[in-house]
Scaffold this motif. Sequence first.
Motif, PDB file in Angstrom:
ATOM      1  N   UNK A   1       0.862  -1.176   0.000  1.00 41.69           N
ATOM      2  CA  UNK A   1       0.000   0.000   0.000  1.00 41.69           C
ATOM      3  C   UNK A   1       0.899   1.225   0.000  1.00 41.69           C
ATOM      4  N   UNK A   2       0.707   2.067  -1.006  1.00 41.93           N
ATOM      5  CA  UNK A   2       1.491   3.293  -1.114  1.00 41.93           C
ATOM      6  C   UNK A   2       0.525   4.453  -0.938  1.00 41.93           C
ATOM      7  N   UNK A   3       0.857   5.334  -0.013  1.00 42.08           N
ATOM      8  CA  UNK A   3       0.011   6.499   0.256  1.00 42.08           C
ATOM      9  C   UNK A   3       0.861   7.749   0.111  1.00 42.08           C
ATOM     10  N   UNK A   4       0.430   8.636  -0.760  1.00 42.32           N
ATOM     11  CA  UNK A   4       1.034   9.959  -0.894  1.00 42.32           C
ATOM     12  C   UNK A   4       0.066  10.928  -0.249  1.00 42.32           C
ATOM     13  N   UNK A   5       0.491  11.585   0.833  1.00 41.50           N
ATOM     14  CA  UNK A   5      -0.445  12.455   1.554  1.00 41.50           C
ATOM     15  C   UNK A   5       0.256  13.526   2.353  1.00 41.50           C
ATOM     16  N   UNK A   6      -0.427  14.635   2.508  1.00 39.78           N
ATOM     17  CA  UNK A   6      -0.023  15.675   3.452  1.00 39.78           C
ATOM     18  C   UNK A   6      -1.113  15.880   4.496  1.00 39.78           C
ATOM     19  N   UNK A   7      -2.068  14.961   4.550  1.00 38.89           N
ATOM     20  CA  UNK A   7      -3.255  15.091   5.396  1.00 38.89           C
ATOM     21  C   UNK A   7      -3.213  14.089   6.548  1.00 38.89           C
ATOM     22  N   UNK A   8      -2.776  14.555   7.698  1.00 39.04           N
ATOM     23  CA  UNK A   8      -2.637  13.690   8.875  1.00 39.04           C
ATOM     24  C   UNK A   8      -3.967  13.055   9.273  1.00 39.04           C
TER      25      UNK A   8
ATOM     26  N   UNK B   1      16.646   9.298  -2.491  1.00 41.42           N
ATOM     27  CA  UNK B   1      17.158   8.434  -1.427  1.00 41.42           C
ATOM     28  C   UNK B   1      16.117   8.120  -0.368  1.00 41.42           C
ATOM     29  N   UNK B   2      15.207   9.052  -0.113  1.00 45.71           N
ATOM     30  CA  UNK B   2      14.125   8.821   0.847  1.00 45.71           C
ATOM     31  C   UNK B   2      13.233   7.686   0.362  1.00 45.71           C
ATOM     32  N   UNK B   3      12.937   7.698  -0.926  1.00 49.41           N
ATOM     33  CA  UNK B   3      12.096   6.647  -1.504  1.00 49.41           C
ATOM     34  C   UNK B   3      12.812   5.302  -1.409  1.00 49.41           C
ATOM     35  N   UNK B   4      14.084   5.277  -1.716  1.00 49.25           N
ATOM     36  CA  UNK B   4      14.879   4.050  -1.587  1.00 49.25           C
ATOM     37  C   UNK B   4      14.858   3.561  -0.142  1.00 49.25           C
ATOM     38  N   UNK B   5      15.058   4.468   0.791  1.00 49.42           N
ATOM     39  CA  UNK B   5      15.063   4.156   2.218  1.00 49.42           C
ATOM     40  C   UNK B   5      13.769   3.441   2.622  1.00 49.42           C
ATOM     41  N   UNK B   6      12.624   4.019   2.242  1.00 48.61           N
ATOM     42  CA  UNK B   6      11.334   3.436   2.620  1.00 48.61           C
ATOM     43  C   UNK B   6      11.072   2.129   1.874  1.00 48.61           C
ATOM     44  N   UNK B   7      11.507   2.032   0.616  1.00 47.87           N
ATOM     45  CA  UNK B   7      11.341   0.780  -0.139  1.00 47.87           C
ATOM     46  C   UNK B   7      12.131  -0.347   0.517  1.00 47.87           C
ATOM     47  N   UNK B   8      13.303  -0.035   1.037  1.00 48.65           N
ATOM     48  CA  UNK B   8      14.102  -1.066   1.717  1.00 48.65           C
ATOM     49  C   UNK B   8      13.434  -1.485   3.028  1.00 48.65           C
ATOM     50  N   UNK B   9      12.865  -0.533   3.760  1.00 45.71           N
ATOM     51  CA  UNK B   9      12.107  -0.919   4.966  1.00 45.71           C
ATOM     52  C   UNK B   9      10.990  -1.897   4.594  1.00 45.71           C
ATOM     53  N   UNK B  10      10.210  -1.567   3.572  1.00 45.48           N
ATOM     54  CA  UNK B  10       9.108  -2.446   3.160  1.00 45.48           C
ATOM     55  C   UNK B  10       9.637  -3.800   2.706  1.00 45.48           C
TER      56      UNK B  10
ATOM     57  N   UNK C   1       1.905  -3.867   3.818  1.00 40.12           N
ATOM     58  CA  UNK C   1       3.200  -3.209   3.900  1.00 40.12           C
ATOM     59  C   UNK C   1       2.964  -1.809   3.341  1.00 40.12           C
ATOM     60  N   UNK C   2       2.870  -0.840   4.232  1.00 36.73           N
ATOM     61  CA  UNK C   2       2.406   0.505   3.880  1.00 36.73           C
ATOM     62  C   UNK C   2       3.565   1.488   3.860  1.00 36.73           C
ATOM     63  N   UNK C   3       3.690   2.198   2.741  1.00 33.02           N
ATOM     64  CA  UNK C   3       4.663   3.279   2.604  1.00 33.02           C
ATOM     65  C   UNK C   3       3.885   4.581   2.485  1.00 33.02           C
ATOM     66  N   UNK C   4       4.261   5.563   3.296  1.00 32.23           N
ATOM     67  CA  UNK C   4       3.637   6.890   3.249  1.00 32.23           C
ATOM     68  C   UNK C   4       4.705   7.920   2.929  1.00 32.23           C
TER      69      UNK C   4
END
Length: 125
Positions: free
Chosen positions: A19-26, A72-81, A56-59
Amino acid sequence: MKYLHLKELEVPLYRGKLVIILTNDKEQLQKYIPDFEDKEPYAHTWLVNWKGKQGFVIVLNFDNSFRKIHNGTITHEAIHATHFIAQERGLEADFLNDEPITYLAEFITDQVYKLMKKHRFEAVS
């Protein structure tokens, strides 16, 4: 302007939902991730129950007031997932044959960039 874009898909071979979420809305994010308590989203990855399946959720928040989203931030989160999936499926780290891990990381990264492109978001180089 607040936004929340969500993409949900099956993880090939290993099962579960990416699950990929692009958001600025808490507030909208908390409907999906009730435990989210930071001041605002930035870049996060969770292992959650997603509609009865392992999720497996990436925000990512491209409007975070503290820091921009970099490649690099995207890579970082992809590796966590990737590591969450590997851990949950019993994959062992093997530096002589890392194809299962690199395949997952590639798949996840590609899916993040597809959603970014669809909604016209760009990472900072």
